[in-house]
Design a protein around this motif. Structure first.
Motif, PDB file in Angstrom:
ATOM      1  N   CYS A   1      52.747  29.216  56.801  1.00  0.00           N
ATOM      2  CA  CYS A   1      51.925  30.423  56.932  1.00  0.00           C
ATOM      3  C   CYS A   1      51.041  30.709  55.733  1.00  0.00           C
ATOM      4  O   CYS A   1      50.054  31.420  55.847  1.00  0.00           O
ATOM      5  CB  CYS A   1      52.784  31.640  57.260  1.00  0.00           C
ATOM      6  N   GLY A   2      51.363  30.172  54.580  1.00  0.00           N
ATOM      7  CA  GLY A   2      50.483  30.333  53.430  1.00  0.00           C
ATOM      8  C   GLY A   2      50.562  31.689  52.754  1.00  0.00           C
ATOM      9  O   GLY A   2      49.807  31.957  51.829  1.00  0.00           O
TER      10      GLY A   2
ATOM     11  N   ARG B   1      51.525  31.837  48.812  1.00  0.00           N
ATOM     12  CA  ARG B   1      50.767  30.959  47.924  1.00  0.00           C
ATOM     13  C   ARG B   1      50.680  31.505  46.508  1.00  0.00           C
ATOM     14  O   ARG B   1      50.589  32.709  46.286  1.00  0.00           O
ATOM     15  CB  ARG B   1      49.375  30.702  48.482  1.00  0.00           C
TER      16      ARG B   1
ATOM     17  N   ILE C   1      46.526  25.675  44.526  1.00  0.00           N
ATOM     18  CA  ILE C   1      47.382  26.479  45.394  1.00  0.00           C
ATOM     19  C   ILE C   1      48.704  25.749  45.624  1.00  0.00           C
ATOM     20  O   ILE C   1      48.726  24.588  46.018  1.00  0.00           O
ATOM     21  CB  ILE C   1      46.683  26.734  46.738  1.00  0.00           C
TER      22      ILE C   1
ATOM     23  N   GLU D   1      47.809  37.745  39.403  1.00  0.00           N
ATOM     24  CA  GLU D   1      47.635  37.491  40.823  1.00  0.00           C
ATOM     25  C   GLU D   1      48.968  37.612  41.567  1.00  0.00           C
ATOM     26  O   GLU D   1      49.048  38.239  42.623  1.00  0.00           O
ATOM     27  CB  GLU D   1      47.092  36.069  40.976  1.00  0.00           C
TER      28      GLU D   1
ATOM     29  N   SER E   1      49.926  41.250  41.795  1.00  0.00           N
ATOM     30  CA  SER E   1      49.060  41.987  42.714  1.00  0.00           C
ATOM     31  C   SER E   1      49.398  41.674  44.170  1.00  0.00           C
ATOM     32  O   SER E   1      49.451  42.557  45.015  1.00  0.00           O
ATOM     33  CB  SER E   1      47.603  41.638  42.389  1.00  0.00           C
ATOM     34  N   ARG E   2      49.638  40.405  44.464  1.00  0.00           N
ATOM     35  CA  ARG E   2      49.879  40.018  45.858  1.00  0.00           C
ATOM     36  C   ARG E   2      51.203  40.581  46.397  1.00  0.00           C
ATOM     37  O   ARG E   2      51.369  40.725  47.608  1.00  0.00           O
ATOM     38  CB  ARG E   2      49.844  38.498  46.010  1.00  0.00           C
TER      39      ARG E   2
ATOM     40  N   THR F   1      50.944  43.736  48.661  1.00  0.00           N
ATOM     41  CA  THR F   1      49.960  43.666  49.742  1.00  0.00           C
ATOM     42  C   THR F   1      50.251  44.671  50.854  1.00  0.00           C
ATOM     43  O   THR F   1      49.358  45.308  51.382  1.00  0.00           O
ATOM     44  CB  THR F   1      49.950  42.247  50.338  1.00  0.00           C
TER      45      THR F   1
ATOM     46  N   GLU G   1      40.109  33.576  45.918  1.00  0.00           N
ATOM     47  CA  GLU G   1      40.726  33.298  47.220  1.00  0.00           C
ATOM     48  C   GLU G   1      42.139  33.884  47.354  1.00  0.00           C
ATOM     49  O   GLU G   1      42.671  33.948  48.459  1.00  0.00           O
ATOM     50  CB  GLU G   1      40.752  31.797  47.515  1.00  0.00           C
ATOM     51  N   ASN G   2      42.724  34.321  46.231  1.00  0.00           N
ATOM     52  CA  ASN G   2      44.051  34.933  46.320  1.00  0.00           C
ATOM     53  C   ASN G   2      44.009  36.452  46.203  1.00  0.00           C
ATOM     54  O   ASN G   2      45.034  37.097  45.991  1.00  0.00           O
ATOM     55  CB  ASN G   2      44.989  34.351  45.261  1.00  0.00           C
ATOM     56  N   LEU G   3      42.822  37.024  46.353  1.00  0.00           N
ATOM     57  CA  LEU G   3      42.724  38.484  46.386  1.00  0.00           C
ATOM     58  C   LEU G   3      43.513  39.022  47.563  1.00  0.00           C
ATOM     59  O   LEU G   3      43.767  38.306  48.540  1.00  0.00           O
ATOM     60  CB  LEU G   3      41.260  38.904  46.533  1.00  0.00           C
ATOM     61  N   LYS G   4      43.854  40.319  47.471  1.00  0.00           N
ATOM     62  CA  LYS G   4      44.581  40.924  48.584  1.00  0.00           C
ATOM     63  C   LYS G   4      43.675  41.047  49.805  1.00  0.00           C
ATOM     64  O   LYS G   4      42.458  41.222  49.670  1.00  0.00           O
ATOM     65  CB  LYS G   4      45.092  42.303  48.170  1.00  0.00           C
ATOM     66  N   ASN G   5      44.287  40.973  50.951  1.00  0.00           N
ATOM     67  CA  ASN G   5      43.598  41.030  52.249  1.00  0.00           C
ATOM     68  C   ASN G   5      42.775  39.782  52.542  1.00  0.00           C
ATOM     69  O   ASN G   5      41.903  39.794  53.399  1.00  0.00           O
ATOM     70  CB  ASN G   5      42.758  42.294  52.398  1.00  0.00           C
ATOM     71  N   ILE G   6      43.068  38.702  51.830  1.00  0.00           N
ATOM     72  CA  ILE G   6      42.558  37.389  52.237  1.00  0.00           C
ATOM     73  C   ILE G   6      43.767  36.629  52.781  1.00  0.00           C
ATOM     74  O   ILE G   6      44.720  36.375  52.051  1.00  0.00           O
ATOM     75  CB  ILE G   6      41.921  36.620  51.070  1.00  0.00           C
ATOM     76  N   TYR G   7      43.721  36.353  54.057  1.00  0.00           N
ATOM     77  CA  TYR G   7      44.854  35.705  54.715  1.00  0.00           C
ATOM     78  C   TYR G   7      44.414  34.336  55.175  1.00  0.00           C
ATOM     79  O   TYR G   7      43.249  34.124  55.486  1.00  0.00           O
ATOM     80  CB  TYR G   7      45.291  36.505  55.943  1.00  0.00           C
TER      81      TYR G   7
ATOM     82  N   GLU H   1      41.523  47.265  42.694  1.00  0.00           N
ATOM     83  CA  GLU H   1      42.900  47.093  43.203  1.00  0.00           C
ATOM     84  C   GLU H   1      43.150  45.653  43.634  1.00  0.00           C
ATOM     85  O   GLU H   1      44.121  45.367  44.339  1.00  0.00           O
ATOM     86  CB  GLU H   1      43.120  48.002  44.420  1.00  0.00           C
ATOM     87  N   ASN H   2      42.244  44.762  43.260  1.00  0.00           N
ATOM     88  CA  ASN H   2      42.345  43.348  43.656  1.00  0.00           C
ATOM     89  C   ASN H   2      42.274  43.141  45.159  1.00  0.00           C
ATOM     90  O   ASN H   2      42.835  42.188  45.691  1.00  0.00           O
ATOM     91  CB  ASN H   2      43.629  42.711  43.127  1.00  0.00           C
TER      92      ASN H   2
END
Lengths: 288, 455
Positions: A221-222, A225, A232, A251, A254-255, A258, B245-251, B347-348
């Motif tokens: 599902c990624g 990452r 990645i 990063e 932050s993730r 989400t 590409e690893n910002l939030k809301n990038i899936y 907020e990234n």
């Protein structure tokens, strides 16, 4: 269906369960994790394996009730079942002789570090364990920690047990006095970052066990990452352990949040639903 | 409508249709089926059959349909295709059977996919109540992965009498048919029916078992499995490798589709798996997965959905009908455009994409147009850039070789891997569509039978 064979309250919010899952118990190694889903509408959540009893087919998980799924899990009783339980996942910890190993753990990491230091100890490493907790209550599994450490320090934020302060203060002192070959850290993300900020300045090899959001846990599902040296990688199949030096911490941090707002919605619902029920249960369990 | 023009999907005429998760294409009515079947020229040297990856005898089944013998039509299809109700829905027929139909010159091919689907939907009950299974031979075969290749391989081996067990890592069977293809294209009910048919015929399915980790290939061999088929799919999603590409809301599309299709996140908070839906959704990529993601986003309530594709629209490797549907649903296609970087807020969270225009130069090579940088606003990005093989099983199985160049498992002409008795097919060896995967599953089943004969 996977049976909850034993359930123990380690403190008011942290519980431990042994789940009957013979294949997982047989093949699990230190550092690996499972993904479980309680019921049909449940979410899949990863939990680090805190120990196994291969002969009895049991896998031990330790969790803190911080969201809907963990709260619901905590409400299940011995003899009840979890619908799905997948594992062992992730690469096991690379166990080798380093010499002097310092293990830094906080929160649930306290439970997760036990299989790791136990294996390191078998390889004749000298284990210094540094434990951090909010207060005395959250220092769990003390006897297992003592058994698997050559030297151990407890710290609490409020000073209710051991040294008042954080694991970082103790780690600093240890670095000043001793030659350290490797630092292994698992626990809250900000603690792991603080540990690695300190050790990297000193050029000490540091391994961290990350816990990003996951769904399938098999590389598909990624969502887990991680940016490792600008490439990645996936915590579920390439990790969960990475060299702290290669991680883009901002990063990762932050993730993690989400879905913070949605998680709160979910949690509020379950809190409302089982408030009275839960309070009664806690009282009963603590009395027992 | 004249007799010579094809019966299109009924929905195509409708300007705008209600967008929900229900299947869009309702399939033919009896009369439509009959009218379409009667258009078939019954060529003596049918080209359509050559265009079918599993070589279904198409004119023959269509002929049975004109005689109103759906049972016989099903029998003909099933002898080559284990999962016709699925193929009728998801095969890119316009690039396969229908492309080679003699009527295609007048853009009037027989709608073979629709006919196949009609047969499967209407004959399934009757057909599956009759047992076609040979006497059980008690020889155990393990299949790893319950996607299209695994299910097909299992079906063919069951028919001959083998004792087949599928191992699946997820909590439910179906593989990409379950987590990848959305409900509006392939209702889960159809998939459940197909899987239950196999179960009725003796298929065992073990869920929550990630072979390599939960049990190893060696564990399976020790459990007396005489042959193993690996159909674990492609697995690992690709990323563009650009800033942000690893910002939030990038899936990645896999995550977005898994949350909706597998975990039913559109029912949150009635289910526990959350999902985020932006106002301006940008899907990067141009394949079926990109279309599926875009159309799912629309269904989840996105205000605007754009597909950003680096080539021309005509190059999109998609099932054409789905592209037509997608546009009718409001999906915008922004072609000849490529993302350069994703831009986030404090907020990234992603807020926009810096893109560049592309052109085909004289040698027909794709090239960036200088100084054509521009910003596309987007608060949610879905990356649908394809996937690479997952090597977990190969890394954990001594002797299982990977092709270093493309990452696929190495197989011989019989789809046998570098380990005797272990076969592989589908995405893990490079078959990228459902029907290709099914073809490989079938081929592997034949190879397994031959291998076990000499065993």
């Amino acid at each position: 269906m996977y049976k909850i064979v034993t359930k123990t309250c380690l403190c008011s919010k942290i519980k431990s369960m042994e789940i009957l899952a013979p294949h997982v118990a047989k093949n699990a190694l230190a550092g690996q994790f499972v993904i479980l889903k309680i019921n049909k509408n449940g979410e899949r959540i990863p939990l680090t394996i805190a120990g196994t009893k291969p002969n009895n087919g049991l896998v031990k998980i330790v969790f803190q009730e911080i969201g809907k799924t963990t709260t619901l899990l905590g409400s299940l009783k011995e003899g009840e079942f979890i619908e799905d339980f997948l594992g062992p996942l992730g690469k096991p910890t690379k166990i080798q002789k380093y010499g002097k190993v310092v293990a830094v753990a906080g929160g649930l990491g306290i439970a997760e570090i036990i299989p790791v230091i136990s294996e390191f100890k078998k390889k004749k490493n000298f284990i210094t364990t540094i434990i951090g907790a909010k207060s005395k209550e959250f220092i769990i599994l003390k006897s297992e920690l003592l058994k698997n450490s050559d030297s151990i320090f407890f710290t609490t934020n409020d000073g209710s047990y051991g040294i008042k302060g954080s694991v970082i203060d103790v780690l600093k002192k240890n670095i000043d006095i001793n030659e350290i070959d490797v630092v292994y850290t698992v626990g809250p993300i900000l603690m792991m970052k603080a540990v690695s900020d300190l050790t990297l300045k000193q050029n000490i090899k540091t391994i961290v066990s990350l816990n990003p959001i996951m769904i399938d846990g098999t590389g598909m599902c990624g969502s887990c990452r991680i940016n490792i040296n600008n490439k990645i990688k996936f915590a579920c199949i390439d990790g969960p352990e990475f060299d702290a030096n290669s991680i883009n911490w901002l990063e990762v941090i932050s993730r993690l949040d989400t879905f913070k707002s949605q998680e709160k919605v979910s949690f509020d619902i379950i809190k409302k639903e089982c408030k009275c029920q839960k309070n009664q249960k806690y009282k009963k369990e603590i009395l027992e | 409508m004249s007799k010579e023009s094809k019966i299109q999907e009924r929905n195509l005429g409708i300007e705008k249709f209600k967008v929900n998760f229900k299947e869009i294409n309702n399939g033919y009515t009896y009369n439509e089926m009959l009218e379409e079947a009667k258009r078939c020229k019954q060529c003596i040297n049918p080209q359509c059959v050559k265009g079918c990856p599993v070589n279904i005898n198409i004119p023959k089944f269509i002929h049975k349909l004109t005689k109103n013998n759906i049972y016989q039509a099903m029998k003909i299809i099933k002898s080559k295709n284990t999962l016709p109700s699925i193929c009728g829905r998801v095969c890119p027929q316009e690039n396969q059977c229908e492309k080679y139909c003699i009527l295609s010159k007048n853009k009037n091919s027989i709608c073979i996919g629709n006919l196949e689907r009609y047969v499967a939907d209407n004959a399934n009950d009757e057909f599956n109540s009759t047992k076609l299974i040979a006497k059980k031979n008690k020889i155990k075969v393990a299949i790893i992965g319950s996607g299209p290749s695994g299910l097909t391989c299992a079906g063919d081996l069951l028919k001959i009498g083998y004792d087949v067990t599928i191992y699946e890592s997820l909590h439910v069977a179906g593989g990409v048919l379950r987590y990848g293809i959305p409900e509006f294209r392939l209702p889960k009910k159809i998939l459940d029916i197909e899987i239950n048919n196999l179960k009725k015929n003796g298929l065992k399915i073990v869920l929550n078992n990630f072979i390599g980790r939960t049990q190893t290939i060696k564990d399976l061999l020790d459990c007396n499995f005489k042959a193993i088929f690996i159909g674990t799919g492609s697995g690992i999603p690709k990323f563009p490798g650009i800033e942000g590409e690893n910002l939030k809301n990038i899936y990645c599309a896999n995550e977005f589709l898994v949350r909706t299709n597998l975990m039913y996140a559109y029912n949150f908070p009635n289910v526990d798996t959350p999902i985020y839906i932006g106002q301006n959704v940008a899907v990067i990529g141009g394949g079926n997965t990109a279309l599926d993601s875009a159309r799912t986003a629309i269904r989840l309530g996105a205000k605007q959905v754009k597909i950003i594709y680096r080539r021309e629209e005509i190059n999109m490797p998609v099932r054409k009908l789905e592209l037509i549907y997608a546009k009718k649903e409001g999906v915008q296609i922004i072609s000849l455009t490529n993302p350069l970087k994703f831009i986030g807020n404090n907020e990234n969270k992603v807020i926009s994409i810096e893109c560049i225009k592309m052109e085909n130069n004289k040698k027909n090579l794709l090239k960036k147009i200088k100084d054509s940088n521009h910003i596309i606003k987007s608060d949610m990005v879905i990356l649908a850039l394809g996937s690479m093989p997952n090597h977990t099983i190969a890394l954990l199985t001594k002797g299982l070789k990977i092709n270093r160049k493309n990452g696929y498992l190495v197989v011989d002409n019989n789809l046998m891997t570098s380990i005797p008795g272990i076969f592989a097919g589908g995405d893990i060896v490079g078959g990228s569509t459902v029907i290709e995967a099914m073809y490989m599953g079938k081929k592997a089943a034949v190879s397994i039978v031959n291998y076990l004969k000499n065993y």
